[in-house]
Design a protein around this motif. Structure first.
Motif, PDB file in Angstrom:
ATOM      1  N   ARG A  95      10.549  -7.595  15.588  1.00 42.27           N
ATOM      2  CA  ARG A  95       9.932  -7.012  14.383  1.00 42.27           C
ATOM      3  C   ARG A  95       8.703  -7.638  13.937  1.00 42.27           C
ATOM      4  NH1 ARG A  95       8.263  -7.550   9.878  1.00 42.27           N
ATOM      5  NH2 ARG A  95       8.855  -9.805  10.132  1.00 42.27           N
ATOM      6  N   ARG A 134       0.208  -2.065  11.503  1.00 47.14           N
ATOM      7  CA  ARG A 134      -0.730  -1.348  10.631  1.00 47.14           C
ATOM      8  C   ARG A 134      -1.600  -0.290  11.408  1.00 47.14           C
ATOM      9  NH1 ARG A 134      -0.117  -6.853   9.410  1.00 47.14           N
ATOM     10  NH2 ARG A 134       0.546  -7.499   7.257  1.00 47.14           N
ATOM     11  N   LYS A 151      -4.359  -0.155  -4.495  1.00 46.67           N
ATOM     12  CA  LYS A 151      -4.655  -1.634  -5.038  1.00 46.67           C
ATOM     13  C   LYS A 151      -5.871  -2.069  -4.115  1.00 46.67           C
ATOM     14  CE  LYS A 151      -1.776  -4.010  -1.820  1.00 46.67           C
ATOM     15  NZ  LYS A 151      -0.840  -5.046  -1.698  1.00 46.67           N
ATOM     16  N   PHE A 179      -4.835   0.408   5.488  1.00 47.26           N
ATOM     17  CA  PHE A 179      -4.559   0.930   6.432  1.00 47.26           C
ATOM     18  C   PHE A 179      -3.571   2.130   6.368  1.00 47.26           C
ATOM     19  CE2 PHE A 179      -1.077  -1.919   5.398  1.00 47.26           C
ATOM     20  CZ  PHE A 179      -0.092  -1.556   5.730  1.00 47.26           C
ATOM     21  N   CYS A 230       5.180  -1.288   7.851  1.00 48.42           N
ATOM     22  CA  CYS A 230       4.948  -2.493   6.884  1.00 48.42           C
ATOM     23  C   CYS A 230       4.883  -2.400   5.752  1.00 48.42           C
ATOM     24  CB  CYS A 230       3.257  -2.523   7.275  1.00 48.42           C
ATOM     25  SG  CYS A 230       2.593  -4.207   6.464  1.00 48.42           S
ATOM     26  N   GLN A 256       2.782  -4.237  -0.952  1.00 46.50           N
ATOM     27  CA  GLN A 256       3.068  -4.741  -2.477  1.00 46.50           C
ATOM     28  C   GLN A 256       2.324  -3.846  -3.329  1.00 46.50           C
ATOM     29  OE1 GLN A 256       5.635  -6.841  -2.744  1.00 46.50           O
ATOM     30  NE2 GLN A 256       5.369  -6.823  -4.950  1.00 46.50           N
ATOM     31  N   ARG A 284       2.450  -5.368  19.413  1.00 47.05           N
ATOM     32  CA  ARG A 284       2.330  -6.995  18.843  1.00 47.05           C
ATOM     33  C   ARG A 284       3.430  -7.775  19.544  1.00 47.05           C
ATOM     34  NH1 ARG A 284       1.458  -7.960  12.757  1.00 47.05           N
ATOM     35  NH2 ARG A 284       0.543  -9.716  13.979  1.00 47.05           N
TER      36      ARG A 284
END
Ligand code: FMN
Length: 175
Positions: A11, A15, A64, A70, A113, A116, A157
């Motif tokens: 895991r 993005r 934000k 992304f 992803c 926040q 990844r």
């Protein structure tokens, strides 16, 4: 399906996504993972808003100043709300649910992803929570913890590097 120990290691935060939509079955499995998560006193101090509308996803990517750009390319966003009127530990409840949804997505071979929102601001200092509420008509008493962006992986990844695990953060019997 991954062996759980391997799932933890493969895991990563994703993005970049392909244009392929996330299927209904996968979406249901991800939501199930959130709803099945442990919560304080079993009160489930969270709600989820599923977003696939492209214009709304684009708007969320500006909620934000940094770290959400992304999101505009994600085919699916789940907005995780906290319910302070239901639980005094809604942050914990919503965080556990978020984590399980990210793990379920990985198990399905999808990328995801955490983005926040709580405590974050946009480029002109407006609250990222208020920006998110405005896009989705979320009532002001609901808190916005995060966005979870999901999609088919646009790139692979590397798994976690076990050698970089911070075992020095673990204390035994006393600090
Ligand atoms: C509480 C929290 C907030 C995060 N916020 C963001 C964010 O706003 N934008 C982002 O791109 N990634 C965000 N992430 C993902 C982290 O950057 C990522 O988990 C970390 O760099 C470790 O990488 P890995 O998930 O691939 O192991 C967040 C993760 C957590 C747990």
């Amino acid at each position: 399906m991954e062996d759980f120990s391997n799932l933890l290691s493969v895991r990563r935060s994703h993005r970049q996504f392909t244009d392929e939509p996330v299927g209904e079955e996968a979406l249901t499995a991800i939501l199930r993972a959130g709803l099945i998560a442990p919560s304080s006193k079993g009160l489930h101090g969270y709600e989820f808003v599923v977003v696939t509308d492209r214009a709304k996803i684009e708007a969320l990517s500006h909620c934000k100043a940094l770290g959400a750009e992304f999101v505009k390319d994600a085919p699916l966003v789940i907005v995780v709300l906290g319910l302070p009127e239901v639980s005094d530990v809604w942050i914990e409840d919503a965080s556990v649910a978020s984590t399980l949804m990210l793990l379920e997505a990985e198990d399905l071979g999808l990328g995801g992803c955490w983005v926040q929102v709580r405590q974050r601001k946009d480029k002109v200092g407006r609250s990222a929570e208020d920006n998110t509420r405005r896009v989705l008509d979320i009532p002001s008493e609901k808190r916005v913890l995060n966005l979870l962006a999901f999609g088919h992986k646009g790139m692979e990844r590397r798994p976690q590097n076990e050698e970089r695990l911070r075992w020095d953060k673990v204390h035994t019997d006393k600090w």
